[in-house]
Design a protein around this motif. Structure first.
Motif, short mmCIF file in Angstrom:
data_model
loop_
_atom_site.label_atom_id
_atom_site.label_comp_id
_atom_site.label_asym_id
_atom_site.label_seq_id
_atom_site.Cartn_x
_atom_site.Cartn_y
_atom_site.Cartn_z
N ALA A 132 5.10 11.31 3.95
CA ALA A 132 5.76 10.82 5.16
C ALA A 132 4.77 10.20 6.15
CB ALA A 132 6.50 11.98 5.83
N ALA A 133 5.29 9.36 7.02
CA ALA A 133 4.48 8.76 8.08
C ALA A 133 4.04 9.84 9.06
CB ALA A 133 5.30 7.70 8.80
N GLY A 134 2.86 9.65 9.63
CA GLY A 134 2.39 10.55 10.68
C GLY A 134 1.30 11.51 10.28
N LEU B 163 0.87 -1.17 0.00
CA LEU B 163 0.00 0.00 0.00
C LEU B 163 0.91 1.22 0.00
CD1 LEU B 163 -3.07 0.30 0.03
CD2 LEU B 163 -2.98 0.45 2.51
N VAL B 164 1.11 1.81 -1.17
CA VAL B 164 2.04 2.92 -1.33
C VAL B 164 1.40 4.22 -0.86
CG1 VAL B 164 3.38 4.29 -2.98
CG2 VAL B 164 3.20 1.80 -3.26
N ALA C 158 -4.20 5.16 5.71
CA ALA C 158 -3.63 4.00 5.03
C ALA C 158 -3.38 2.86 6.01
CB ALA C 158 -2.33 4.39 4.32
N ARG C 159 -2.90 3.18 7.20
CA ARG C 159 -2.61 2.13 8.18
C ARG C 159 -3.90 1.51 8.74
NH1 ARG C 159 2.78 1.84 8.85
NH2 ARG C 159 3.90 3.62 7.95
N GLN C 160 -4.94 2.30 8.88
CA GLN C 160 -6.23 1.75 9.26
C GLN C 160 -6.74 0.80 8.17
OE1 GLN C 160 -8.27 1.52 11.72
NE2 GLN C 160 -10.24 1.03 10.77
N LEU C 161 -6.62 1.23 6.91
CA LEU C 161 -7.05 0.42 5.79
C LEU C 161 -6.23 -0.87 5.70
CD1 LEU C 161 -8.65 -0.06 3.19
CD2 LEU C 161 -6.98 1.39 1.98
N ALA C 162 -4.92 -0.77 5.90
CA ALA C 162 -4.06 -1.95 5.84
C ALA C 162 -4.45 -2.96 6.90
CB ALA C 162 -2.60 -1.53 6.03
#
Length: 323
Positions: free
Chosen positions: A40-42, A35-36, A49-53
């Protein structure tokens, strides 16, 4: 008869391809998924994206790895996805910058409409114009007057060409305020320097801005949407503070490479909508002034096409030349 025979062979070939695609979709996924995120992170994009992942990994039974591929206002990460196989294993979560880039970049290494399959709208939120508390302004007229009196006001953005940049460019064009744009590689970096006083102002998505406003670390000046935000009811819009017709909004979209089988795209859309509307996460978004997406694939595809044209008009109005 010969023509019919050739047509028949072509028809059989197309049918075989469709069946192969359907079989592939039925087996999907059989390997890890990337998942590109071109930032930047944060920041807001990375959070969604992290919720989706997490949702995808649980539902699909394969690892889903968030890959932060920074650079060029989202173009580097987008190019990676555009050049990937359309098999559902390399996907992208990105900001409104993706639909702005065709208007501000002369030679993109891909075609924004032809090379991507829009999957889902993850969330939308207003940008909030915030300032460091050291800036002696509490509303837009005061801020514009301060910028003119001091000869310039520095404002940070999450990157050149994004809505946070264009929100400032449009405001400068409409008010004549001397605003100095300072681009960063992501929202988190811009906010960090704003908190530290290295820059004076920034346009920040409501999801990120709300917590700093509530903590008294940043002073809200205005929201960029047509109407006030439910979680920031006392913060007036730019338009109602003397700039009629002003409106910008940030949204986060989910994409696959063009040619990805429709069955996979539809499955990913279902997972995305479910992920953003998971009760606890949805409540968190709403409390931070952000609306989770609910569009189906056809609606989101039309939305993306319309947004490309809308931002083209905003770029033109702001007198920004493609670089």
């Amino acid at each position: 008869m010969k023509r019919l025979s050739q047509f028949g062979r072509r028809l059989l070939g197309v049918g075989a391809m469709l069946l192969a695609g359907a079989a592939h979709a039925a087996d999907y996924p059989t390997q890890p998924i990337s998942l590109v995120v071109p930032f930047a992170a944060g920041g807001m994009t990375d959070v969604l994206a992290r919720q989706l992942a997490k949702t995808m990994q649980k539902a699909l039974g394969q690892p889903v790895v968030v890959e932060n591929r920074l650079g060029a206002g989202g173009i580097i990460g987008a190019e990676r996805v555009a050049r990937s196989k359309p098999d559902g294993y390399t996907l992208m979560v990105t900001t409104t910058a993706h639909v702005v880039n065709p208007s501000i970049t002369k030679q993109l290494p891909y075609d924004t409409e032809r090379d991507f399959a829009p999957v889902a709208l993850l969330a939308s939120t207003p940008n909030v114009l915030v300032v460091n508390p050291a800036v002696p302004a509490h509303n837009l007229p005061e801020l514009v007057a301060y910028a003119k009196r001091t000869g310039g006001l520095s404002y940070g953005s999450s990157g050149t060409g994004g809505t946070t940049h264009l929100s400032g460019a449009l405001l400068a064009g409409r008010t004549g305020a001397p605003l100095l744009h300072v681009p960063y590689k992501g929202t988190a970096a811009a906010v960090n320097d704003l908190l530290g006083g290295q820059i004076q102002a920034s346009f920040v998505d409501a999801l990120t801005a709300t917590k700093y406003i509530q903590a008294g670390k940043l002073t809200p000046i205005a929201v960029t949407t047509r109407t006030r935000n439910a979680m920031l009811p006392n913060v007036p819009t730019v338009a109602e503070q003397g700039v009629p017709g002003y409106e910008t909004e940030i949204w986060i979209g989910f994409y696959a490479p063009a040619g990805t089988p429709p069955a996979i795209v539809n499955r990913l859309n279902e997972l995305a909508v479910s992920s953003m509307n998971e009760p606890a996460f949805r409540n968190t978004l709403l409390q931070q002034g952000t609306t989770p997406g609910q569009m189906g694939v056809p609606e989101f595809r039309s939305f993306v096409s319309a947004e490309i044209r809308k931002w083209g008009s905003i770029v033109k109005d702001a007198h920004i030349e493609a670089q």
